[in-house]
Design an enzyme around this catalytic site. Structure first.
Site, PDB file in Angstrom:
ATOM      1  N   SER A 118      15.066  27.259 -51.121  1.00 27.54           N
ATOM      2  CA  SER A 118      15.994  28.094 -50.368  1.00 27.54           C
ATOM      3  C   SER A 118      17.422  27.605 -50.608  1.00 27.54           C
ATOM      4  CB  SER A 118      15.613  28.079 -48.882  1.00 27.54           C
ATOM      5  OG  SER A 118      16.324  29.041 -48.167  1.00 27.54           O
TER       6      SER A 118
ATOM      7  N   HIS B 169       9.020  33.839 -47.423  1.00 31.29           N
ATOM      8  CA  HIS B 169      10.019  32.858 -47.832  1.00 31.29           C
ATOM      9  C   HIS B 169       9.422  31.469 -47.996  1.00 31.29           C
ATOM     10  CE1 HIS B 169      13.947  31.254 -48.524  1.00 31.29           C
ATOM     11  NE2 HIS B 169      13.937  30.513 -47.436  1.00 31.29           N
TER      12      HIS B 169
END
Length: 744
Positions: A600, A716
């Site tokens: 991320s 994610h």
């Protein structure tokens, strides 16, 4: 410390301290030849993904990979790990995944049963069975209960389910007594899949923030409005109760049902670090007047303040990261009298806090090791603040957190707390304690603090997954380009040889005020520390694992975070590079043995290591990353991160953003480290687009040893069950080991 010279890559010359590296190299923005890959679910694009996946799997998924994956999956599926619980009423609730239940079981038990080595669990919802029955790959994201009438047990809950592991959830009313969803035809709530949240207002009403059924979204893709949804209503026909501007991040309305303090709040999240909060009084929203960068929360009569920047209030300056309290009603009436509960210093920051019925627990970090304080609002110290005592339950270089079991418990357990302790080589333990008034000094066996007594017992202990006794945890400090001391943790064999030959995995994050603290990981132990080199040029040795606490994170509070915001982003990357150099100069590793990994925002971090510091690393594992900072704000939820990185559509801000946009920092003729870029199709936060484009550009440039993998589900996190998580972690670790531990 001494440094051996054997087979070390020479350290690069010092970098200038006046700004980012390569600032002049990116004056001309390259044409985006890979914009076609932004169609996430396009047939041609997914064909490209499958081709890349097959290529990467052919490289990585050998016999050694299979053993690594199996070892990780054994850790994740272990039935001996701690089943963490939340107390609601008389029951203790847990969500559990293992080999037989990869999607998981939502279940509960009693306290007496939980104390057993093998508790008797009452299964409420089998997500695997639900997914099979409904033909949807549901991922459980939690449940929120309706507070029952006094004396009754918790029964109705809104269960959050994602169809693919992404951030968009469907909220469905569930009855824990009948173990069934409440039929919408009979009035049961069923909020369609979308990004948002729900809160019970009463037994027949929800407060809903959502983008479903045509409700408007912000530029960040989150809910722009909140509605009051009654049984039998559709979202489209529900009464709107709150709205925010389109360019703000998200709207949220929530009801606090604490007995005697029932109230409803609305929050306009302007961006990640600025928000405005209102309290509903007599059917009108009353603003809680504080600067937007002061975070607030309410607990019973108290209003708590944590400023993100230094705050001047009534001619008194309170530093960023402080914690203050005021009487809520008095504050709304105009009083600005506050009590100081915590003041940070250069070594100590506040990470979180939790209320029991009568006490406040503060979870602190002191040079990234935990410290816990207990505050008693009923007693004031000589400075007029709440009496404070230290809970002496925190060994050095460990992460220990205390939080309330159930501050509303009516059976005498309202001052009970959980204590969760973990370290890189210390399996996690769960302890339960009770706070009472008294005068004593805390001990680990019968914890007691001055002014507050604490009696506790260990409830659960995680199993050991590797030979922890053979490893040592050290903390070191590297010096960054501007002279800032940057801490990092090193986990290595006790007989570590400082000859530059140790395969070393350097991990970091450096954003959004997220702290990287010590944590036990059987995965790291098995997949990295206990792996062994077999090359002819060195004795068999395991890996070294390093965690860098760079600026942009929260290890030293908001000021540590703000030091690397926007135009100062390069400070985070300079910090990480400084840790890499320190590892090399100390002889722990060398360029060809040093790899870095991040996901991320951490993917953006290692993407900048790849493009700005390629001479420091032999391999880079870059997960679910931001990489194209020219278009990040137009992709998935990227607009919501402008407060962190800046707005690329503002020319003056693009001038500094482009200096840390890895997609625009690639150059011909550079010797880049081996690179593995991985992502997930269903990631609706960062999205898979930037990872795809980076890999495609690197491969088109003829850069060798660039590998890409995109999980077709998982959100994610890149994985929605243990099997997917084991595969993801095995690929990253196996890639790094192949690249760093060979005889090259």
């Amino acid at each position: 410390m001494t440094t051996t010279e054997a087979d070390q890559t020479p350290l690069p010359e010092d970098r200038p301290t006046t700004g980012p590296r390569h600032a002049a190299d990116v004056a001309a923005e390259p044409t985006d030849e890979n914009v076609w890959l932004e169609d996430i679910h396009g047939e041609e694009q997914l064909a490209w993904v499958r081709e890349q996946n097959a290529r990467t799997e052919d490289l990585l998924e050998d016999a050694d990979y299979a053993a690594v994956e199996a070892g990780i999956l054994e850790v994740l599926d272990s039935t001996d790990r701690i089943a963490m619980v939340n107390k609601r009423g008389d029951f203790y609730y847990n969500f559990w995944k293992d080999r037989e239940h990869p999607k998981g079981l939502w279940r509960r038990t009693t306290w007496e049963s939980y104390l057993l080595s093998e508790p008797v669990w009452d299964v409420l919802l089998d997500v695997d069975a639900l997914a099979e029955a409904e033909g949807v790959e549901w991922v459980f994201h939690g449940a929120g209960f309706l507070r029952p009438a006094p004396g009754a047990e918790y029964r109705l809950a809104m269960v959050s389910l994602s169809p693919d592991g992404g951030d968009a959830n469907r909220y469905r009313e569930f009855d824990v007594e009948t173990r069934t969803f409440v039929d919408p035809a009979a009035g049961g709530f069923d909020v369609p899949t979308a990004k948002g949240n729900v809160s019970w207002l009463d037994a027949d009403t929800l407060l809903v923030s959502s983008t479903a059924d045509g409700l408007p979204a912000t530029s960040s893709s989150y809910a722009r409005t909140a509605v009051k949804l009654r049984r039998g209503q559709s979202l489209a026909s529900a009464e709107q109760v709150f709205e925010i501007p389109e360019d703000h991040m998200l709207a949220m309305v929530a009801h606090d049902a604490t007995p005697g303090y029932e109230r409803t709040f609305a929050v306009d999240y302007i961006d990640f670090y600025n928000r405005s909060t209102w309290l509903l009084r007599d059917d009108s929203w009353v603003a809680i007047e504080v600067p937007t960068d002061v975070n607030i929360s309410a607990h019973r009569e108290w209003l708590m303040f944590r400023p993100q920047k230094d705050w001047s209030l009534a001619d008194v300056a309170y530093p960023a990261g402080s914690l203050l309290a005021a009487d809520l009603d008095a504050w709304l009436a105009g009083s600005r009298e506050v009590v100081v509960l915590f003041t940070p210093d250069e070594h100590t920051s506040l990470q979180s806090w939790s209320w029991t019925r009568d006490y406040l627990l503060l979870n602190l970090l002191h040079d990234v090791s935990s410290e816990i304080r207990v505050l008693d609002p009923s007693h004031l110290d000589s400075a007029g603040s709440w009496a404070s005592s230290t809970l002496d339950a925190c060994p050095p270089l460990h992460d220990v957190n205390a939080y309330a079991v159930d501050d509303e418990d009516e059976s005498g357990a309202g001052n009970d707390y959980w204590l969760v302790a973990t370290g890189f080589t210390t399996p996690t333990t769960l302890t339960r304690g009770t706070l009472t008034s008294g005068e004593a000094v805390y001990s680990l066996d019968s914890g007691r603090t001055g002014g507050v007594n604490s009696q506790h017992e260990e409830v659960k202990r995680s199993p050991s997954f590797f030979n922890e006794a053979g490893y040592e945890v050290q903390q070191h400090f590297a010096v960054s380009a501007d002279g800032t001391r940057v801490p990092y943790f090193q986990v290595a064999s006790q007989d570590l040889v400082l000859d530059g030959q140790n395969p070393t995995q350097l991990s970091g994050y450096g954003g959004f005020e997220v702290s990287r603290t010590p944590a036990y990981s059987g995965t790291v132990g098995r997949a990295w520390l206990e792996r062994r080199t077999t090359g002819p040029d060195s004795h068999a040795r395991g890996g070294v694992y390093v965690v860098a606490n760079i600026r942009g994170g929260g290890e030293y509070g908001p000021s540590w975070h703000r030091a690397a915001l926007q135009e100062n982003r390069h400070r985070a990357y300079e910090d990480f590079a400084a840790v890499a150099r320190d590892l090399i100069s100390r002889g722990v590793t060398s360029r060809k043995r040093l790899g870095c990994v991040g996901g991320s925002n951490g993917g953006l971090l290692v993407g900048n290591m790849l493009t700005q510091y390629p001479e420091l690393f032999g391999a880079v594992s870059c997960g679910v990353p931001l990489l194209d900072m020219r278009r990040y704000s137009k992709l998935s939820a990227g607009y919501s991160w402008i407060a962190e990185y800046g707005d690329p559509d503002v020319p003056a801000q693009w001038e500094f953003i482009r200096t840390f946009s890895p997609y625009h920092l690639l150059h011909d003729g550079v010797e880049y480290p081996e690179t593995f870029i991985w992502t997930a199709t269903s990631d609706d936060r960062v999205g898979p687009v930037q990872a795809r484009k980076m890999a495609a550009r690197m491969q088109a440039m003829g850069i060798r040893n660039v590998w890409f993998h995109e999980a077709l589900e998982g959100g994610h996190a890149g994985a929605s069950d243990n099997r997917q998580a084991a595969a993801l972690q095995a690929r990253s670790n196996h890639f790094l080991w192949r690249a760093l531990a060979g005889s090259n």
